[in-house]
Motif scaffolding. Structure first.
Motif, PDB file in Angstrom:
ATOM      1  N   ARG A  87       0.832  -1.206   0.000  1.00 27.05           N
ATOM      2  CA  ARG A  87       0.000   0.000   0.000  1.00 27.05           C
ATOM      3  C   ARG A  87       0.870   1.261   0.000  1.00 27.05           C
ATOM      4  O   ARG A  87       0.627   2.202  -0.757  1.00 27.05           O
ATOM      5  CB  ARG A  87      -0.899  -0.003   1.250  1.00 27.05           C
ATOM      6  N   ILE A  88       1.894   1.260   0.843  1.00 27.43           N
ATOM      7  CA  ILE A  88       2.767   2.431   0.932  1.00 27.43           C
ATOM      8  C   ILE A  88       3.476   2.664  -0.406  1.00 27.43           C
ATOM      9  O   ILE A  88       3.547   3.785  -0.909  1.00 27.43           O
ATOM     10  CB  ILE A  88       3.803   2.251   2.059  1.00 27.43           C
ATOM     11  N   LEU A  89       3.975   1.574  -0.979  1.00 30.45           N
ATOM     12  CA  LEU A  89       4.735   1.731  -2.220  1.00 30.45           C
ATOM     13  C   LEU A  89       3.838   2.026  -3.409  1.00 30.45           C
ATOM     14  O   LEU A  89       4.279   2.624  -4.394  1.00 30.45           O
ATOM     15  CB  LEU A  89       5.558   0.469  -2.484  1.00 30.45           C
ATOM     16  N   ALA A  90       2.583   1.618  -3.326  1.00 28.90           N
ATOM     17  CA  ALA A  90       1.677   1.897  -4.433  1.00 28.90           C
ATOM     18  C   ALA A  90       1.623   3.398  -4.684  1.00 28.90           C
ATOM     19  O   ALA A  90       1.477   3.853  -5.811  1.00 28.90           O
ATOM     20  CB  ALA A  90       0.275   1.361  -4.124  1.00 28.90           C
ATOM     21  N   GLU A  91       1.763   4.159  -3.602  1.00 28.49           N
ATOM     22  CA  GLU A  91       1.663   5.611  -3.748  1.00 28.49           C
ATOM     23  C   GLU A  91       2.961   6.249  -4.220  1.00 28.49           C
ATOM     24  O   GLU A  91       2.949   7.285  -4.851  1.00 28.49           O
ATOM     25  CB  GLU A  91       1.281   6.240  -2.397  1.00 28.49           C
ATOM     26  N   ARG A  92       4.084   5.652  -3.863  1.00 31.59           N
ATOM     27  CA  ARG A  92       5.312   6.380  -4.150  1.00 31.59           C
ATOM     28  C   ARG A  92       6.397   5.602  -4.862  1.00 31.59           C
ATOM     29  O   ARG A  92       7.486   6.131  -5.086  1.00 31.59           O
ATOM     30  CB  ARG A  92       5.870   6.981  -2.873  1.00 31.59           C
ATOM     31  N   SER A  93       6.105   4.361  -5.242  1.00 32.63           N
ATOM     32  CA  SER A  93       7.184   3.572  -5.843  1.00 32.63           C
ATOM     33  C   SER A  93       7.695   4.204  -7.138  1.00 32.63           C
ATOM     34  O   SER A  93       8.866   4.100  -7.462  1.00 32.63           O
ATOM     35  CB  SER A  93       6.697   2.152  -6.118  1.00 32.63           C
ATOM     36  N   ARG A  94       6.785   4.873  -7.848  1.00 32.15           N
ATOM     37  CA  ARG A  94       7.207   5.445  -9.132  1.00 32.15           C
ATOM     38  C   ARG A  94       8.319   6.466  -8.978  1.00 32.15           C
ATOM     39  O   ARG A  94       9.145   6.648  -9.856  1.00 32.15           O
ATOM     40  CB  ARG A  94       6.011   6.085  -9.840  1.00 32.15           C
ATOM     41  N   SER A  95       8.321   7.136  -7.821  1.00 31.01           N
ATOM     42  CA  SER A  95       9.321   8.192  -7.653  1.00 31.01           C
ATOM     43  C   SER A  95      10.579   7.703  -6.944  1.00 31.01           C
ATOM     44  O   SER A  95      11.481   8.482  -6.680  1.00 31.01           O
ATOM     45  CB  SER A  95       8.701   9.353  -6.866  1.00 31.01           C
ATOM     46  N   LEU A  96      10.609   6.428  -6.630  1.00 34.59           N
ATOM     47  CA  LEU A  96      11.773   5.919  -5.909  1.00 34.59           C
ATOM     48  C   LEU A  96      12.730   5.199  -6.848  1.00 34.59           C
ATOM     49  O   LEU A  96      12.294   4.488  -7.763  1.00 34.59           O
ATOM     50  CB  LEU A  96      11.331   4.933  -4.818  1.00 34.59           C
ATOM     51  N   PRO A  97      14.032   5.388  -6.650  1.00 39.99           N
ATOM     52  CA  PRO A  97      14.995   4.660  -7.473  1.00 39.99           C
ATOM     53  C   PRO A  97      14.922   3.160  -7.165  1.00 39.99           C
ATOM     54  O   PRO A  97      14.794   2.780  -6.008  1.00 39.99           O
ATOM     55  CB  PRO A  97      16.342   5.257  -7.056  1.00 39.99           C
ATOM     56  N   LYS A  98      15.013   2.364  -8.211  1.00 39.39           N
ATOM     57  CA  LYS A  98      14.939   0.908  -8.041  1.00 39.39           C
ATOM     58  C   LYS A  98      16.351   0.330  -8.023  1.00 39.39           C
ATOM     59  O   LYS A  98      17.229   0.870  -8.683  1.00 39.39           O
ATOM     60  CB  LYS A  98      14.134   0.277  -9.184  1.00 39.39           C
ATOM     61  N   PRO A  99      16.579  -0.764  -7.376  1.00 37.55           N
ATOM     62  CA  PRO A  99      15.583  -1.451  -6.548  1.00 37.55           C
ATOM     63  C   PRO A  99      15.383  -0.756  -5.213  1.00 37.55           C
ATOM     64  O   PRO A  99      16.295  -0.130  -4.677  1.00 37.55           O
ATOM     65  CB  PRO A  99      16.208  -2.831  -6.334  1.00 37.55           C
ATOM     66  N   ILE A 100      14.183  -0.900  -4.684  1.00 41.50           N
ATOM     67  CA  ILE A 100      13.860  -0.340  -3.379  1.00 41.50           C
ATOM     68  C   ILE A 100      14.249  -1.360  -2.321  1.00 41.50           C
ATOM     69  O   ILE A 100      13.810  -2.504  -2.367  1.00 41.50           O
ATOM     70  CB  ILE A 100      12.347  -0.038  -3.289  1.00 41.50           C
ATOM     71  N   ARG A 101      15.110  -0.948  -1.405  1.00 41.07           N
ATOM     72  CA  ARG A 101      15.525  -1.850  -0.319  1.00 41.07           C
ATOM     73  C   ARG A 101      14.994  -1.290   0.980  1.00 41.07           C
ATOM     74  O   ARG A 101      15.536  -0.335   1.520  1.00 41.07           O
ATOM     75  CB  ARG A 101      17.051  -1.913  -0.239  1.00 41.07           C
ATOM     76  N   TRP A 102      13.940  -1.894   1.479  1.00 42.24           N
ATOM     77  CA  TRP A 102      13.312  -1.407   2.704  1.00 42.24           C
ATOM     78  C   TRP A 102      13.220  -2.545   3.720  1.00 42.24           C
ATOM     79  O   TRP A 102      13.003  -3.697   3.339  1.00 42.24           O
ATOM     80  CB  TRP A 102      11.895  -0.905   2.415  1.00 42.24           C
ATOM     81  N   PHE A 103      13.325  -2.192   4.993  1.00 41.39           N
ATOM     82  CA  PHE A 103      13.066  -3.197   6.034  1.00 41.39           C
ATOM     83  C   PHE A 103      12.265  -2.581   7.164  1.00 41.39           C
ATOM     84  O   PHE A 103      12.157  -1.351   7.276  1.00 41.39           O
ATOM     85  CB  PHE A 103      14.372  -3.787   6.578  1.00 41.39           C
ATOM     86  N   SER A 104      11.684  -3.456   7.995  1.00 42.13           N
ATOM     87  CA  SER A 104      10.842  -2.985   9.084  1.00 42.13           C
ATOM     88  C   SER A 104      10.831  -4.034  10.201  1.00 42.13           C
ATOM     89  O   SER A 104      11.109  -5.207   9.960  1.00 42.13           O
ATOM     90  CB  SER A 104       9.419  -2.764   8.554  1.00 42.13           C
ATOM     91  N   VAL A 105      10.525  -3.599  11.405  1.00 41.70           N
ATOM     92  CA  VAL A 105      10.385  -4.532  12.533  1.00 41.70           C
ATOM     93  C   VAL A 105       9.034  -4.259  13.195  1.00 41.70           C
ATOM     94  O   VAL A 105       8.973  -3.712  14.292  1.00 41.70           O
ATOM     95  CB  VAL A 105      11.527  -4.373  13.555  1.00 41.70           C
ATOM     96  N   PRO A 106       7.958  -4.608  12.512  1.00 43.41           N
ATOM     97  CA  PRO A 106       6.631  -4.287  13.038  1.00 43.41           C
ATOM     98  C   PRO A 106       6.159  -5.298  14.070  1.00 43.41           C
ATOM     99  O   PRO A 106       6.621  -6.435  14.096  1.00 43.41           O
ATOM    100  CB  PRO A 106       5.749  -4.374  11.790  1.00 43.41           C
ATOM    101  N   GLN A 107       5.250  -4.852  14.924  1.00 45.22           N
ATOM    102  CA  GLN A 107       4.550  -5.787  15.803  1.00 45.22           C
ATOM    103  C   GLN A 107       3.276  -6.194  15.077  1.00 45.22           C
ATOM    104  O   GLN A 107       2.504  -5.347  14.632  1.00 45.22           O
ATOM    105  CB  GLN A 107       4.206  -5.096  17.131  1.00 45.22           C
ATOM    106  N   LEU A 108       3.075  -7.489  14.952  1.00 45.82           N
ATOM    107  CA  LEU A 108       1.958  -8.014  14.179  1.00 45.82           C
ATOM    108  C   LEU A 108       0.997  -8.778  15.087  1.00 45.82           C
ATOM    109  O   LEU A 108       1.390  -9.251  16.151  1.00 45.82           O
ATOM    110  CB  LEU A 108       2.477  -8.945  13.080  1.00 45.82           C
TER     111      LEU A 108
END
Length: 429
Positions: A87-108
RNA sequence: GUGGGCGUAGCUCAGGUGGUUAGAGCGCCAGGUUGUGGCCCUGGAGGUCGCGGGUUCAAGUCCCGUCGCUCACCCCA
């Protein structure tokens, strides 16, 4: 257990000892992520229910920790991170240089009956590469996961990654006459292969997938072996040859990185989630007592499914619950014994102002300092110093203060010496 | 969601066949005197025996329900 308030089932408290373990794991996860050039992100823990209903598949939907909020919205605590990422990338992936390297430590969160290693809440290390379809991205992702475990002290004798490829499996199924419509049914049977009697598996392949007895038998024998003669068996099938070559390249890359000992091909791995499209893997405790520690793979369709522009992606999730249990078993968690640099002991109430002044001066310089909050006997104060793990005690008494001095005692050696108060603050070692 | 096991102080556990004010070790707190800890000694706090019904003259001990934990299944992290 006193009356009053109880913790919700499946949720955890983190007293300092537990928090220390959690902090240690998180630190390693973050450090390794950054070593590989990944940037940290996060999203809201509460999302619209639809985000999961449309995509995650029925198994997960049944476990959603969902409810209706005061604004009549159907919402859910996030059961996994990938939809939020999409969802987050759907909005902004076009403007980000590829490849996008993202990580997260969410509580699920998942609403299900709790058990050892499975709670209603957990933290999960998520690492994803988005916008790159080269197999090197797949290798990179598994390498991050393995290095995370390695940095935590687990070796190739403790854990192993079992890798497979849905494209190769699909190609094999095609070659054996299984149509597209039956592919997922076949995956379901394959997923259970190692837990089920071979005879029963053959029956299911015949009944549920519609394979011929010979085809089922051949599939089982292919999956039982490694990659060995797969393409030799189907010389004419370009899809088989191509998928096999990709898988070999993947393994070769991991070997080049020195992680080959962790990796094992096992075509019986397909992973439960519906959205995987390519190479998939699961990391297990070698001793098998525990469940999978980590799972991941390529999911090239997900972004379209969530309504974004198509983007290839590969990633994994690693939960903290099973991992921490494993680390505890292997004595790989740091001891959480707290300690302070100094404990200041005013001999009488007269010296307390000087004690406060000294404590503060040291604290401002970054030292950890405590002292008794009540005026007590010196013996009592030493007891407290020991109980708090003080490395050194500074005794302030009338005799020393008169000369601008204090007694400094090393609590491990028991050695004592007189020190100049100003020097103590200036150049404490 | 289905089935099995368990539920006594903060922790680990004792409490034969139901019978008076429920125990131990560890931990915690306070003392062992007025300037020195980690040991030791003494004392103390802390439990409606998960909760609610029932059987009984009498229940921590038996029965039912419920909640919680746990194991297996399911599924996954």
């Amino acid at each position: 257990m006193a009356k009053g308030f109880r913790r919700l089932p499946g949720f955890r408290d983190f007293a300092p000892e537990d928090f220390a373990a959690r902090a240690h794991v998180f630190e390693v996860w973050r450090r390794v992520s950054r070593c590989y050039g990944f940037a940290e992100y996060d999203g809201p823990p509460l999302e619209p229910l639809d985000l999961y209903v449309e995509k995650s598949g029925r198994e997960i939907v049944g476990q959603l920790y969902s409810f209706r909020d005061k604004g009549e919205r159907d919402v859910s605590l996030r059961p996994e991170m990938t939809p939020s990422l999409a969802r987050i990338l759907a909005e902004r992936s076009r403007s980000l240089p590829k490849p996008i390297r993202w990580f997260s430590v969410p509580q699920l969160f998942r609403y299900e009956r709790q058990q050892r290693g499975r709670l209603r809440e957990h933290f999960q290390w998520n690492v994803d590469i988005v916008g790159e379809e080269a197999v090197a991205a797949d290798a990179e992702i598994l390498a991050v996961a393995l290095d995370g475990l390695r940095e935590l002290g687990l070796t190739d004798t403790d854990v192993r990654a079992r890798v497979s490829d849905r494209r190769l499996l699909t190609a094999l199924l095609r070659a054996l006459g299984v149509g597209e419509a039956q592919t997922l049914d076949a995956f379901t049977v394959i997923d259970k292969l190692e837990f089920e009697d071979p005879e029963r598996s053959r029956e299911r392949l015949a009944n549920e997938v519609g394979m011929s007895p010979e085809g089922a038998a051949e599939l089982l024998s292919l999956l039982a072996g490694g990659l060995g003669d797969v393409s030799a068996r189907f010389p004419g099938r370009a899809d088989v040859t191509e998928a096999e070559a990709r898988l070999r390249e993947y393994v070769a890359m991991l070997e080049a990185m020195g992680l080959g000992a962790y990796v094992e091909l096992d075509l019986r791995i397909v992973r439960g989630l519906a959205y995987y499209t390519g190479i998939v893997f699961e990391i297990f405790d070698r001793r098998r007592g525990l469940r999978a520690i980590c799972g991941g793979g390529r999911y090239d369709r997900l972004f379209e499914l969530v309504g974004g522009s198509p983007l290839p992606a590969v990633g994994f999730g690693m939960g903290d619950v099973v991992l921490t249990e494993l680390l505890r078993e292997h004595a790989l968690l740091p001891d959480a014994t707290r300690s302070v640099d100094y404990y200041v002991v005013p001999v009488s109430a007269e010296e307390r102002p000087r004690a406060l002044e000294l404590a503060h001066a040291l604290r401002v310089r970054g030292r950890s300092v405590t002292y008794s909050l009540r005026q007590q006997s010196v013996g009592k104060q030493f007891k407290m110093a020991a109980a708090q793990g003080a490395r050194r005690v500074i005794v302030l008494g009338p005799a020393e203060l008169e000369r601008g001095m204090a007694v400094l005692r090393d609590m491990t050696s028991g050695e004592e010496c007189d020190v100049d108060l100003e020097e103590l603050v200036e150049d404490d070692r």
